[in-house]
Design a protein around this motif. Sequence first.
Motif, PDB file in Angstrom:
ATOM      1  N   PRO A   1      -9.371   3.068   5.100  1.00  0.00           N
ATOM      2  CA  PRO A   1     -10.630   2.481   5.170  1.00  0.00           C
ATOM      3  C   PRO A   1     -10.360   0.968   5.305  1.00  0.00           C
ATOM      4  CG  PRO A   1     -10.277   3.328   2.914  1.00  0.00           C
ATOM      5  CD  PRO A   1      -9.113   3.713   3.458  1.00  0.00           C
ATOM      6  N   LYS A   2      -9.303   0.576   4.772  1.00  0.00           N
ATOM      7  CA  LYS A   2      -9.142  -1.169   5.146  1.00  0.00           C
ATOM      8  C   LYS A   2      -7.454  -1.246   5.509  1.00  0.00           C
ATOM      9  CE  LYS A   2      -9.191  -5.497   2.842  1.00  0.00           C
ATOM     10  NZ  LYS A   2      -9.398  -6.159   1.712  1.00  0.00           N
ATOM     11  N   PRO A   3      -7.225  -1.240   6.631  1.00  0.00           N
ATOM     12  CA  PRO A   3      -5.750  -1.046   6.907  1.00  0.00           C
ATOM     13  C   PRO A   3      -4.987  -2.392   6.969  1.00  0.00           C
ATOM     14  CG  PRO A   3      -7.237  -0.241   8.919  1.00  0.00           C
ATOM     15  CD  PRO A   3      -8.135  -0.916   7.869  1.00  0.00           C
ATOM     16  N   PHE A   4      -3.685  -2.522   6.699  1.00  0.00           N
ATOM     17  CA  PHE A   4      -2.892  -3.683   6.631  1.00  0.00           C
ATOM     18  C   PHE A   4      -1.758  -3.265   7.483  1.00  0.00           C
ATOM     19  CE2 PHE A   4      -5.097  -3.964   2.432  1.00  0.00           C
ATOM     20  CZ  PHE A   4      -5.399  -5.110   2.413  1.00  0.00           C
ATOM     21  N   MET A   5      -1.288  -2.239   7.398  1.00  0.00           N
ATOM     22  CA  MET A   5      -0.282  -1.943   8.603  1.00  0.00           C
ATOM     23  C   MET A   5      -0.194  -0.417   8.818  1.00  0.00           C
ATOM     24  SD  MET A   5       1.323  -2.012   5.358  1.00  0.00           S
ATOM     25  CE  MET A   5       1.749  -3.536   5.234  1.00  0.00           C
ATOM     26  N   VAL A   6      -0.647   0.427   8.046  1.00  0.00           N
ATOM     27  CA  VAL A   6      -0.507   1.911   8.157  1.00  0.00           C
ATOM     28  C   VAL A   6      -1.971   2.277   8.727  1.00  0.00           C
ATOM     29  CG1 VAL A   6      -0.386   4.091   6.906  1.00  0.00           C
ATOM     30  CG2 VAL A   6       1.197   2.473   6.442  1.00  0.00           C
ATOM     31  N   VAL A   7      -2.150   3.009   9.682  1.00  0.00           N
ATOM     32  CA  VAL A   7      -3.706   3.679  10.170  1.00  0.00           C
ATOM     33  C   VAL A   7      -3.358   5.133  10.037  1.00  0.00           C
ATOM     34  CG1 VAL A   7      -5.262   3.446  11.618  1.00  0.00           C
ATOM     35  CG2 VAL A   7      -3.849   1.622  11.464  1.00  0.00           C
ATOM     36  N   SER A   8      -4.088   5.935   9.221  1.00  0.00           N
ATOM     37  CA  SER A   8      -4.105   7.254   9.269  1.00  0.00           C
ATOM     38  C   SER A   8      -5.415   7.967   9.635  1.00  0.00           C
ATOM     39  CB  SER A   8      -3.814   7.632   7.639  1.00  0.00           C
ATOM     40  OG  SER A   8      -3.972   9.069   7.500  1.00  0.00           O
ATOM     41  N   PHE A   9      -5.243   8.934  10.297  1.00  0.00           N
ATOM     42  CA  PHE A   9      -6.369   9.739  10.847  1.00  0.00           C
ATOM     43  C   PHE A   9      -6.252  11.149  10.965  1.00  0.00           C
ATOM     44  CE2 PHE A   9      -4.715  10.283  15.042  1.00  0.00           C
ATOM     45  CZ  PHE A   9      -3.712   9.319  15.196  1.00  0.00           C
ATOM     46  N   THR A  10      -7.424  12.039  10.918  1.00  0.00           N
ATOM     47  CA  THR A  10      -7.296  13.410  10.900  1.00  0.00           C
ATOM     48  C   THR A  10      -8.380  13.761  11.860  1.00  0.00           C
ATOM     49  OG1 THR A  10      -7.592  15.382   9.399  1.00  0.00           O
ATOM     50  CG2 THR A  10      -8.928  13.616   8.863  1.00  0.00           C
ATOM     51  N   SER A  11      -8.576  15.211  11.828  1.00  0.00           N
ATOM     52  CA  SER A  11      -9.761  15.847  12.874  1.00  0.00           C
ATOM     53  C   SER A  11     -10.459  16.757  12.067  1.00  0.00           C
ATOM     54  CB  SER A  11      -9.106  16.114  14.208  1.00  0.00           C
ATOM     55  OG  SER A  11     -10.141  16.788  14.755  1.00  0.00           O
ATOM     56  N   ASN A  12     -11.947  16.657  12.240  1.00  0.00           N
ATOM     57  CA  ASN A  12     -12.548  17.866  11.565  1.00  0.00           C
ATOM     58  C   ASN A  12     -12.800  19.078  12.412  1.00  0.00           C
ATOM     59  OD1 ASN A  12     -12.906  16.398   9.225  1.00  0.00           O
ATOM     60  ND2 ASN A  12     -14.683  15.376   9.522  1.00  0.00           N
TER      61      ASN A  12
ATOM     62  N   PRO B   1       0.686  -1.146   0.044  1.00  0.00           N
ATOM     63  CA  PRO B   1      -0.069  -0.138   0.149  1.00  0.00           C
ATOM     64  C   PRO B   1       0.973   1.236   0.034  1.00  0.00           C
ATOM     65  CG  PRO B   1       0.384  -0.634   2.162  1.00  0.00           C
ATOM     66  CD  PRO B   1       1.095  -1.639   1.264  1.00  0.00           C
ATOM     67  N   SER B   2       0.108   2.244  -0.008  1.00  0.00           N
ATOM     68  CA  SER B   2       0.928   3.884  -0.149  1.00  0.00           C
ATOM     69  C   SER B   2       1.438   4.108   1.508  1.00  0.00           C
ATOM     70  CB  SER B   2      -0.141   4.842  -0.421  1.00  0.00           C
ATOM     71  OG  SER B   2      -1.055   4.998   0.361  1.00  0.00           O
ATOM     72  N   TYR B   3       2.510   4.805   1.234  1.00  0.00           N
ATOM     73  CA  TYR B   3       3.007   5.486   2.619  1.00  0.00           C
ATOM     74  C   TYR B   3       2.119   6.204   3.459  1.00  0.00           C
ATOM     75  CZ  TYR B   3       5.743   8.030   5.978  1.00  0.00           C
ATOM     76  OH  TYR B   3       6.332   8.621   7.181  1.00  0.00           O
ATOM     77  N   PRO B   4       1.411   7.304   2.716  1.00  0.00           N
ATOM     78  CA  PRO B   4       0.533   8.098   3.591  1.00  0.00           C
ATOM     79  C   PRO B   4      -0.732   7.643   4.384  1.00  0.00           C
ATOM     80  CG  PRO B   4       0.863   9.180   1.512  1.00  0.00           C
ATOM     81  CD  PRO B   4       1.441   7.677   1.429  1.00  0.00           C
ATOM     82  N   GLN B   5      -1.508   7.139   3.609  1.00  0.00           N
ATOM     83  CA  GLN B   5      -2.762   6.268   4.428  1.00  0.00           C
ATOM     84  C   GLN B   5      -2.896   4.919   3.946  1.00  0.00           C
ATOM     85  OE1 GLN B   5      -3.342   8.901   1.608  1.00  0.00           O
ATOM     86  NE2 GLN B   5      -3.207  10.466   3.110  1.00  0.00           N
ATOM     87  N   GLY B   6      -1.770   4.394   3.676  1.00  0.00           N
ATOM     88  CA  GLY B   6      -1.527   2.801   3.713  1.00  0.00           C
ATOM     89  C   GLY B   6      -2.914   2.094   2.848  1.00  0.00           C
ATOM     90  N   VAL B   7      -3.026   2.729   1.499  1.00  0.00           N
ATOM     91  CA  VAL B   7      -4.067   2.178   0.865  1.00  0.00           C
ATOM     92  C   VAL B   7      -3.493   1.430  -0.552  1.00  0.00           C
ATOM     93  CG1 VAL B   7      -6.080   2.940  -0.899  1.00  0.00           C
ATOM     94  CG2 VAL B   7      -5.886   4.017   1.412  1.00  0.00           C
ATOM     95  N   VAL B   8      -4.106   0.366  -0.701  1.00  0.00           N
ATOM     96  CA  VAL B   8      -3.575  -0.562  -1.973  1.00  0.00           C
ATOM     97  C   VAL B   8      -4.303   0.141  -3.120  1.00  0.00           C
ATOM     98  CG1 VAL B   8      -3.304  -2.976  -2.928  1.00  0.00           C
ATOM     99  CG2 VAL B   8      -3.361  -2.343  -0.476  1.00  0.00           C
TER     100      VAL B   8
ATOM    101  N   ALA C   1      -7.267  -3.299  14.859  1.00  0.00           N
ATOM    102  CA  ALA C   1      -7.895  -2.769  16.119  1.00  0.00           C
ATOM    103  C   ALA C   1      -7.514  -1.477  16.553  1.00  0.00           C
ATOM    104  CB  ALA C   1      -6.977  -3.716  17.149  1.00  0.00           C
ATOM    105  N   ILE C   2      -6.450  -0.768  15.950  1.00  0.00           N
ATOM    106  CA  ILE C   2      -6.298   0.612  16.178  1.00  0.00           C
ATOM    107  C   ILE C   2      -7.302   1.545  15.350  1.00  0.00           C
ATOM    108  CG2 ILE C   2      -4.628   2.440  15.674  1.00  0.00           C
ATOM    109  CD1 ILE C   2      -2.488   0.717  16.436  1.00  0.00           C
ATOM    110  N   ALA C   3      -7.565   0.975  14.143  1.00  0.00           N
ATOM    111  CA  ALA C   3      -8.492   1.854  13.200  1.00  0.00           C
ATOM    112  C   ALA C   3      -9.810   1.411  13.777  1.00  0.00           C
ATOM    113  CB  ALA C   3      -8.546   1.092  11.865  1.00  0.00           C
ATOM    114  N   ASP C   4     -10.133   0.261  14.508  1.00  0.00           N
ATOM    115  CA  ASP C   4     -11.538   0.194  14.961  1.00  0.00           C
ATOM    116  C   ASP C   4     -11.951   1.107  16.096  1.00  0.00           C
ATOM    117  OD1 ASP C   4     -12.360  -1.665  13.215  1.00  0.00           O
ATOM    118  OD2 ASP C   4     -11.978  -3.402  14.383  1.00  0.00           O
ATOM    119  N   GLY C   5     -10.798   1.093  16.873  1.00  0.00           N
ATOM    120  CA  GLY C   5     -10.804   2.066  18.321  1.00  0.00           C
ATOM    121  C   GLY C   5     -10.839   3.541  17.676  1.00  0.00           C
ATOM    122  N   ILE C   6     -10.113   4.112  16.637  1.00  0.00           N
ATOM    123  CA  ILE C   6     -10.021   5.508  16.167  1.00  0.00           C
ATOM    124  C   ILE C   6     -11.510   5.617  15.872  1.00  0.00           C
ATOM    125  CG2 ILE C   6      -9.623   7.027  14.345  1.00  0.00           C
ATOM    126  CD1 ILE C   6      -6.817   5.705  14.495  1.00  0.00           C
ATOM    127  N   GLN C   7     -12.315   4.920  15.262  1.00  0.00           N
ATOM    128  CA  GLN C   7     -13.645   4.977  14.635  1.00  0.00           C
ATOM    129  C   GLN C   7     -14.722   5.360  15.928  1.00  0.00           C
ATOM    130  OE1 GLN C   7     -14.148   1.881  11.810  1.00  0.00           O
ATOM    131  NE2 GLN C   7     -15.037   3.588  10.520  1.00  0.00           N
TER     132      GLN C   7
END
Length: 442
Positions: free
Chosen positions: A337-348, A185-192, A321-327
């Motif tokens: 949306p579907k993490p493998f190793m990278v989990v990215s987040f922001t704040s509105n 996947p990509s470095y920033p958001q970990g998306v394939v 588990a980190i992604a589920d927790g962040i949600q």
Amino acid sequence: DPNRVKITTMPVSGRAAEDIVQELQHFAEKEDKMWQLGKVSGTVYSNSDEHTSLMNRVYAAYSWSNPLHPGIWPKLNQCEGEVIAMTADMLHAPPIGSMTSGGTESIILAIRAHWNVYGKRRGIRHPELVCGTTAHAAVYKACDMFGIRVVSIDCNHRHDSFQLNPDRVSKGITSNTIMIYASAPSYPQGVVDPIEALSKIALRYKVGLHVDACLGGFVLPFVDDAPVFDFRNPGVTSMSADTHKYGYASKGTSIVLYRDNTLRHGQYFSYSWWTGGLYSTPTIAGSRPGALSACAWAALVSLGKDGYRERSHLIVNAARAIADGIQLVRGVKLLTPKPFMVVSFTSNEMDIYRIQDYMTKAGWNLNALQSPASVHICVTLNVVPKVDSFLRDLKMSINQVRNEGKGGRKKGTAGVYGTVGSLPAGPVDYSLRAFTDLTLEP
Ligand SMILES: Cc1ncc(COP(=O)(O)O)c(C=O)c1O
């Protein structure tokens, strides 16, 4: 540390070996504590003392070696060839590739190969490469070196989920295009990226397709719900997979793979008129550290497919588990949306970099991202046991920023990115170079 003793001239007489080792061990032990605590994004991927000891012993066995001299160290060439073959087997490629010094060099060489084969040989004078805004900066470095124009597709256009959009890639292709570059996947958001669709486009327009699997190369093959991202897609012409990341080898090696030998020849350099003799090398470097090739070989054969599968499951489960927790946390928004190793987040709701600064205070070393302003953690085996602590600290950091309100001071990452956002590219580039100067001072 202002009290640090700096050496700026060569000592007249040498120091005792014990003294030197003691000094370096003292600092290394102190510095290693940071990643050993499991709060660092990416950086050090293995967590096992036993594996570290294996790497150190293997390095010691070959510490003076150089693969530039196969006549002296034939076993090393065999090791490199075997690492290439094992990686190719895992990614459904023919055993055609080479060992490089890292992801950046693998990408540079893959682009050089395409420039030679898909560019110069076709008479293209103004080559172009199509990639997403999520592509690693190494692509820009390579294109800068070879004079290739980067056609960058916005991966966050109408909230594309940070995936390279195949229709927009098609529209970006011209008669000057030599290749498409995608991430898995990509470095920033970990998306394939959608490799299957991009593969069809590459075949239709007869251009190359590089899949950057520097992060995913040794993880995705062992994850059941990963898409088919490798050479099983007939349009994929090259791939990069880093042995020094999730391959769990010492820092300094990666593998670049090709669909055929014509393309691999495109990365080589040979010069038969050199007064120093007949010269040919596969990569950018001349002499190379053979000990690192031996370490890569040792990592692969010591872990085997079972070892990689087991580790990949730990990584992916922890990232999810980190992604589920962040949600479930109010104040931040998950971007992967579907993490493998990278989990990215922001704040509105608040400045994400201020949240990052509080995470730093809590001992975390996360990576700041921009466009959009966000943060990521790249889960390693060291981070796996720290999922709960990450989520606890994140909630605490959000509360602290919320309590501070708008009056919170912008220092640290928030200050840096706040300033960068208000400046044109020129002064920012100058500051980045000045910072790089600092890293080269004693
Ligand atoms: C997707 C991707 N490609 C390329 C690279 C560059 O790798 P290296 O730092 O080994 O040169 C990285 C590094 O994190 C990466 O995540």
